[in-house]
Design a protein around this motif. Structure first.
Motif, PDB file in Angstrom:
ATOM      1  N   LYS A  63       0.782  -1.123  -0.032  1.00 18.68           N
ATOM      2  CA  LYS A  63       0.019  -0.046  -0.157  1.00 18.68           C
ATOM      3  C   LYS A  63       0.825   1.281   0.157  1.00 18.68           C
ATOM      4  O   LYS A  63       1.731   1.472   0.664  1.00 18.68           O
ATOM      5  CB  LYS A  63      -0.717   0.133   1.470  1.00 18.68           C
ATOM      6  N   SER A  64       0.464   2.034  -0.932  1.00 16.11           N
ATOM      7  CA  SER A  64       1.182   3.564  -0.962  1.00 16.11           C
ATOM      8  C   SER A  64       0.138   4.633  -0.795  1.00 16.11           C
ATOM      9  O   SER A  64      -0.862   4.404  -0.989  1.00 16.11           O
ATOM     10  CB  SER A  64       2.078   3.685  -2.150  1.00 16.11           C
ATOM     11  N   TYR A  65       0.798   5.848  -0.477  1.00 16.74           N
ATOM     12  CA  TYR A  65      -0.102   7.146  -0.075  1.00 16.74           C
ATOM     13  C   TYR A  65       0.572   8.217  -0.737  1.00 16.74           C
ATOM     14  O   TYR A  65       1.811   8.341  -0.626  1.00 16.74           O
ATOM     15  CB  TYR A  65       0.000   7.441   1.391  1.00 16.74           C
ATOM     16  N   LEU A  66      -0.138   8.905  -1.484  1.00 13.01           N
ATOM     17  CA  LEU A  66       0.269  10.058  -2.016  1.00 13.01           C
ATOM     18  C   LEU A  66       0.291  11.207  -0.722  1.00 13.01           C
ATOM     19  O   LEU A  66      -0.669  11.180  -0.034  1.00 13.01           O
ATOM     20  CB  LEU A  66      -0.889  10.923  -2.666  1.00 13.01           C
ATOM     21  N   VAL A  67       1.328  11.840  -0.543  1.00 11.16           N
ATOM     22  CA  VAL A  67       1.430  12.792   0.403  1.00 11.16           C
ATOM     23  C   VAL A  67       1.381  14.203  -0.138  1.00 11.16           C
ATOM     24  O   VAL A  67       2.031  14.485  -0.951  1.00 11.16           O
ATOM     25  CB  VAL A  67       2.745  12.516   1.266  1.00 11.16           C
ATOM     26  N   LEU A  68       0.387  15.169   0.267  1.00 12.97           N
ATOM     27  CA  LEU A  68       0.403  16.311  -0.323  1.00 12.97           C
ATOM     28  C   LEU A  68      -0.199  17.274   0.660  1.00 12.97           C
ATOM     29  O   LEU A  68      -0.651  16.881   2.051  1.00 12.97           O
ATOM     30  CB  LEU A  68      -0.833  16.223  -1.472  1.00 12.97           C
ATOM     31  N   SER A  69      -0.070  18.597   0.285  1.00 14.24           N
ATOM     32  CA  SER A  69      -0.609  19.513   1.218  1.00 14.24           C
ATOM     33  C   SER A  69      -1.856  19.552   1.365  1.00 14.24           C
ATOM     34  O   SER A  69      -2.741  19.130   0.430  1.00 14.24           O
ATOM     35  CB  SER A  69      -0.257  20.918   0.646  1.00 14.24           C
ATOM     36  N   LYS A  70      -2.447  19.989   2.473  1.00 13.65           N
ATOM     37  CA  LYS A  70      -4.128  20.112   2.707  1.00 13.65           C
ATOM     38  C   LYS A  70      -4.655  21.050   1.839  1.00 13.65           C
ATOM     39  O   LYS A  70      -5.817  20.921   1.347  1.00 13.65           O
ATOM     40  CB  LYS A  70      -4.447  20.320   4.020  1.00 13.65           C
ATOM     41  N   LYS A  71      -3.783  21.935   1.231  1.00 11.73           N
ATOM     42  CA  LYS A  71      -4.251  23.056   0.212  1.00 11.73           C
ATOM     43  C   LYS A  71      -4.491  22.526  -1.080  1.00 11.73           C
ATOM     44  O   LYS A  71      -5.238  23.181  -2.034  1.00 11.73           O
ATOM     45  CB  LYS A  71      -3.521  24.297   0.325  1.00 11.73           C
ATOM     46  N   GLU A  72      -3.531  21.475  -1.408  1.00 11.93           N
ATOM     47  CA  GLU A  72      -3.612  21.056  -2.850  1.00 11.93           C
ATOM     48  C   GLU A  72      -4.706  20.224  -3.218  1.00 11.93           C
ATOM     49  O   GLU A  72      -5.399  19.434  -2.204  1.00 11.93           O
ATOM     50  CB  GLU A  72      -2.419  19.990  -2.896  1.00 11.93           C
ATOM     51  N   GLU A  73      -5.228  20.454  -4.512  1.00 12.63           N
ATOM     52  CA  GLU A  73      -6.519  19.608  -4.935  1.00 12.63           C
ATOM     53  C   GLU A  73      -6.171  18.352  -5.355  1.00 12.63           C
ATOM     54  O   GLU A  73      -4.973  18.002  -5.823  1.00 12.63           O
ATOM     55  CB  GLU A  73      -7.246  20.594  -5.985  1.00 12.63           C
ATOM     56  N   LEU A  74      -6.793  17.406  -5.132  1.00 15.05           N
ATOM     57  CA  LEU A  74      -6.646  16.097  -5.494  1.00 15.05           C
ATOM     58  C   LEU A  74      -7.292  15.564  -6.722  1.00 15.05           C
ATOM     59  O   LEU A  74      -8.587  15.921  -6.667  1.00 15.05           O
ATOM     60  CB  LEU A  74      -7.106  15.077  -4.435  1.00 15.05           C
ATOM     61  N   THR A  75      -6.638  15.219  -7.655  1.00 10.83           N
ATOM     62  CA  THR A  75      -7.315  14.955  -8.876  1.00 10.83           C
ATOM     63  C   THR A  75      -7.219  13.433  -8.990  1.00 10.83           C
ATOM     64  O   THR A  75      -6.257  12.643  -8.877  1.00 10.83           O
ATOM     65  CB  THR A  75      -6.642  15.659 -10.255  1.00 10.83           C
ATOM     66  N   VAL A  76      -8.459  12.734  -9.445  1.00  8.73           N
ATOM     67  CA  VAL A  76      -8.620  11.407  -9.363  1.00  8.73           C
ATOM     68  C   VAL A  76      -8.802  11.048 -11.020  1.00  8.73           C
ATOM     69  O   VAL A  76      -9.651  11.859 -11.653  1.00  8.73           O
ATOM     70  CB  VAL A  76      -9.815  10.827  -8.746  1.00  8.73           C
ATOM     71  N   ARG A  77      -8.022  10.279 -11.536  1.00  5.57           N
ATOM     72  CA  ARG A  77      -7.925  10.143 -13.079  1.00  5.57           C
ATOM     73  C   ARG A  77      -9.059   8.882 -13.477  1.00  5.57           C
ATOM     74  O   ARG A  77      -8.810   7.858 -12.976  1.00  5.57           O
ATOM     75  CB  ARG A  77      -6.710  10.040 -13.584  1.00  5.57           C
ATOM     76  N   ASP A  78      -9.977   9.192 -14.274  1.00  5.26           N
ATOM     77  CA  ASP A  78     -10.541   7.841 -14.997  1.00  5.26           C
ATOM     78  C   ASP A  78      -9.848   7.071 -16.107  1.00  5.26           C
ATOM     79  O   ASP A  78      -9.084   7.627 -16.668  1.00  5.26           O
ATOM     80  CB  ASP A  78     -11.858   8.617 -15.863  1.00  5.26           C
ATOM     81  N   VAL A  79      -9.887   6.025 -15.669  1.00  3.28           N
ATOM     82  CA  VAL A  79      -9.072   5.090 -16.555  1.00  3.28           C
ATOM     83  C   VAL A  79     -10.135   3.874 -17.013  1.00  3.28           C
ATOM     84  O   VAL A  79     -10.308   3.029 -16.440  1.00  3.28           O
ATOM     85  CB  VAL A  79      -7.832   4.079 -15.734  1.00  3.28           C
ATOM     86  N   LEU A  80     -10.230   4.102 -18.388  1.00  2.00           N
ATOM     87  CA  LEU A  80     -11.222   3.036 -19.015  1.00  2.00           C
ATOM     88  C   LEU A  80     -10.499   1.646 -18.949  1.00  2.00           C
ATOM     89  O   LEU A  80      -9.409   1.535 -19.684  1.00  2.00           O
ATOM     90  CB  LEU A  80     -11.818   3.454 -20.303  1.00  2.00           C
ATOM     91  N   GLN A  81     -11.438   0.647 -18.659  1.00  2.00           N
ATOM     92  CA  GLN A  81     -10.620  -0.768 -18.862  1.00  2.00           C
ATOM     93  C   GLN A  81     -11.261  -1.712 -20.067  1.00  2.00           C
ATOM     94  O   GLN A  81     -12.061  -1.006 -20.794  1.00  2.00           O
ATOM     95  CB  GLN A  81     -11.221  -1.580 -17.520  1.00  2.00           C
ATOM     96  N   ARG A  82     -10.364  -2.548 -20.575  1.00  4.17           N
ATOM     97  CA  ARG A  82     -10.466  -3.293 -21.689  1.00  4.17           C
ATOM     98  C   ARG A  82     -11.960  -3.847 -21.735  1.00  4.17           C
ATOM     99  O   ARG A  82     -12.818  -3.817 -22.839  1.00  4.17           O
ATOM    100  CB  ARG A  82      -9.782  -4.367 -22.100  1.00  4.17           C
ATOM    101  N   ASN A  83     -12.531  -4.234 -20.705  1.00  2.00           N
ATOM    102  CA  ASN A  83     -13.967  -4.607 -20.464  1.00  2.00           C
ATOM    103  C   ASN A  83     -14.964  -3.507 -20.707  1.00  2.00           C
ATOM    104  O   ASN A  83     -16.251  -3.918 -20.390  1.00  2.00           O
ATOM    105  CB  ASN A  83     -14.238  -5.440 -19.191  1.00  2.00           C
TER     106      ASN A  83
END
Length: 155
Positions: A63-83
């Motif tokens: 397990k890993s974690y992004l470490v970021l400032s509380k002020k930074e906006e988090l971007t979640v990326r959509d990843v289309l799967q083959r199915n």
């Protein structure tokens, strides 16, 4: 270009390091990876991460974690799967002002698995974050660097 720091630390070591970092930097931690649901697991203090200091796989890459400032906006990326389904990525690709933390920890109550702090980003914020946390790790664990591996001095 990847910047990596490998280290060996117990739960107590990790808490001490990130408590110090949290005093100087306003941090949050977000579980990184590829997920079936768009549900970010966000932690506002290092001690709220479940199972911290315990490694359940025996592998350094777990397990890993992004470490970021509380002020930074988090971007979640959509990843289309083959199915045709959609998965959701939380990583540095769309969050360049972060660093990534693998806690490592104790495996089977007898093996200490290495932790890692790494970044593939060239953003100045990411470099500053990596530099500050690396400085705290080196000071807290009394380590020197040998080929990117933090070697602990034992007296």
């Amino acid at each position: 270009m990847s910047k990596d720091l490998f280290f060996f630390g117990t739960k107590g070591d990790i808490l001490s390091i990130f408590y110090e970092a949290e005093k100087n930097l306003s941090l949050r931690y977000v579980e990184s990876g590829l997920f079936e649901e768009n549900n970010s697991l966000i932690y506002y203090s290092i001690d709220s991460i479940p199972g911290l200091g315990i490694n359940t796989s025996g592998e350094a890459i777990s397990k890993s974690y992004l470490v970021l400032s509380k002020k930074e906006e988090l971007t979640v990326r959509d990843v289309l799967q083959r199915n045709g389904t959609m998965n959701y990525a939380i990583d540095q690709l769309e969050n360049p002002d972060t660093t990534v933390f693998w806690p490592g920890g104790i495996y089977e109550d007898k093996y200490l698995i290495q932790g890692r702090l790494a970044s593939i980003s060239d953003s100045s914020r990411s470099k500053d974050l990596q530099k500050e946390i690396t400085k705290i790790i080196k000071k807290s664990l009394n380590v020197s660097m040998v080929h990117g591996l933090a070697m602990r001095h034992v007296h």
